[in-house]
Design an enzyme around this catalytic site. Structure first.
Site, PDB file in Angstrom:
ATOM      1  CG  HIS A 342      -0.594   0.100   2.103  1.00  0.00           C
ATOM      2  ND1 HIS A 342       0.191   1.171   3.305  1.00  0.00           N
ATOM      3  CD2 HIS A 342       0.307  -0.523   3.350  1.00  0.00           C
ATOM      4  CE1 HIS A 342       0.431   1.133   4.440  1.00  0.00           C
ATOM      5  NE2 HIS A 342       0.821  -0.240   4.674  1.00  0.00           N
ATOM      6  CB  CYS A 360       1.883  -3.112   5.172  1.00  0.00           C
ATOM      7  SG  CYS A 360       0.843  -3.504   6.159  1.00  0.00           S
TER       8      CYS A 360
END
Length: 413
Positions: A342, A360
């Protein structure tokens, strides 16, 4: 995954076996008159009021046939809807088999002349009488044809639904497994039967195997990633198939999907860079920030499972003290535990140098938008060099093991 592998032969309920050949009666009728026989001492005695040999006319010898129906047995009832028709023949190459329903309509099927087996294209109707006709070659006084009937079982009340995660016509990435789910657990001793009736055809041809993720879920993956722009067709023929404990498959299922262009992402923790290849050529290298030591990213091969252009990451429900609630752009889920690719504008100064995320793969806002516009569900990403290995089952981890390890999840040998 440690799965018990109890094997058993293929089952066909209520099917008897007839050894030898079928005898066909022959002779001429004369209305209500009994046949007359000329000459012979016994006949003379009968005419004089004697009883002859036994008081009855001798029966003509039946005519043998060069073909016979072996199973289902003649007049068998409660036959499974996926029964095979087995036969014998003295001239298999010139023998044909037809199966017709109660209306006289021919049932579509395939004939294996080597194994002498006829198989229906799909499950037969429940509670229906069928006629099998085998036509061969007459020889040496033997007839060349025979027929018999059988009746299938009543529609079962205990059924298992079979569903596909993918829809017909869908286009997915080269790392996308075929995912088949069952509404009820399949006993281990029946899973080989299930696999035999689930075929996958890829164009161009590619080797692959089924692997059981759980008693209710089985995946299919190729040996390596799918070839870009392939076509994949799965035929799951489980309608009427016994699935254990008195349950049967509800219906057959087909899945017809397309594989998109090859789009593969690799991330190195050592260099803090992501390399993107499309159809085998590097098209972009971009800086990333992975999970900090307390929340490391997983090393392994993961698959893009879902995408959201705008979302909110909220971990306060599981971690009230240290949890956070943050708006996120261009999120692409790669694990069930919450790892995503992301955009993270707050870490752009660290990307390419230091790991600061909660696990992430952080990229810049611009690179997040660039990736998001090009990826699709099923695109693979491989992360290497982090402190933690990817746990099997934490996402679509089918390609996180070697093909040899994957095949151990199959019940076929």
């Amino acid at each position: 995954m440690n799965i018990s592998r109890v094997r058993r032969p293929w089952r066909i309920a209520a099917v008897g076996l007839i050894a030898g050949t079928v005898l066909l009666s022959s002779g001429c009728g004369h209305g209500d008159k009994s046949p007359t026989w000329q000459g012979g001492a016994d006949q003379t005695q009968a005419a004089d009021g004697g009883s002859g040999t036994d008081g009855a006319s001798p029966s003509p010898s039946p005519t043998l046939s060069t073909v016979a129906v072996v199973s289902p047995a003649a007049d068998a009832t409660n036959v499974t809807a996926i029964t095979e028709v087995k036969y014998t023949s003295e001239d298999p190459e010139n023998t044909s088999v037809t199966v017709t329903d109660a209306k006289g309509e021919e049932v579509k099927g395939t004939l294996d002349k080597d194994d002498k087996v006829w198989r229906a294209e799909k499950a037969l109707d429940y509670g229906t009488k069928y006629t099998v006709t085998v036509n061969g070659t007459a020889s040496e006084g033997k007839g060349g044809s025979t027929s018999s009937t059988f009746t299938t079982m009543a529609k079962p009340s205990k059924i298992i639904r079979v569903t596909s995660f993918l829809a017909d016509g869908q286009t997915v990435g080269v790392g996308m497994p075929l995912i088949i789910k069952f509404s009820r657990a399949i006993p281990a001793s029946y899973r080989d039967d299930v696999e035999r009736r689930m075929t996958v055809t890829a164009t161009p041809a590619q080797e692959g195997s089924w692997g059981w993720i759980s008693p209710t879920e089985v995946h299919y993956r190729p040996k390596v990633f799918w070839k870009g722009n392939s076509k994949v067709f799965a035929n799951v023929r489980l309608g009427g198939v016994p699935l254990g404990n008195g349950y049967y498959g509800k219906t057959d299922l087909t899945v017809d999907v397309k594989i998109g262009r090859s789009f593969v992402m690799t991330v190195s923790n050592k260099t803090k860079q992501m390399t993107v290849k499309q159809d085998g050529k590097v098209i972009k290298t971009l800086p990333v920030s992975l999970g900090k030591p307390s929340t490391p990213s997983s090393s392994g091969t993961m698959i893009v499972m879902e995408k959201a252009k705008h979302t909110v990451f909220d971990t306060t429900d599981t971690d009230p003290v240290n949890g956070y609630k943050t708006p996120i752009d261009f999120a692409q889920r790669i694990t069930w535990s919450g790892q995503f690719i992301h955009a993270a504008p707050w870490s752009e100064g660290k990307q390419g140098h230091t790991n600061v995320s909660h696990g992430c793969v952080n990229v810049s806002e611009a690179m997040g938008a660039w990736l998001f516009s090009r990826t699709m569900m099923g695109d693979p990403i491989t992360v290497s060099g982090t402190e933690e290995k990817l746990k099997q089952g934490n996402g679509w981890t089918d390609f996180n093991v070697s093909y040899g390890e994957w095949k151990k999840l199959s019940y076929l040998k």
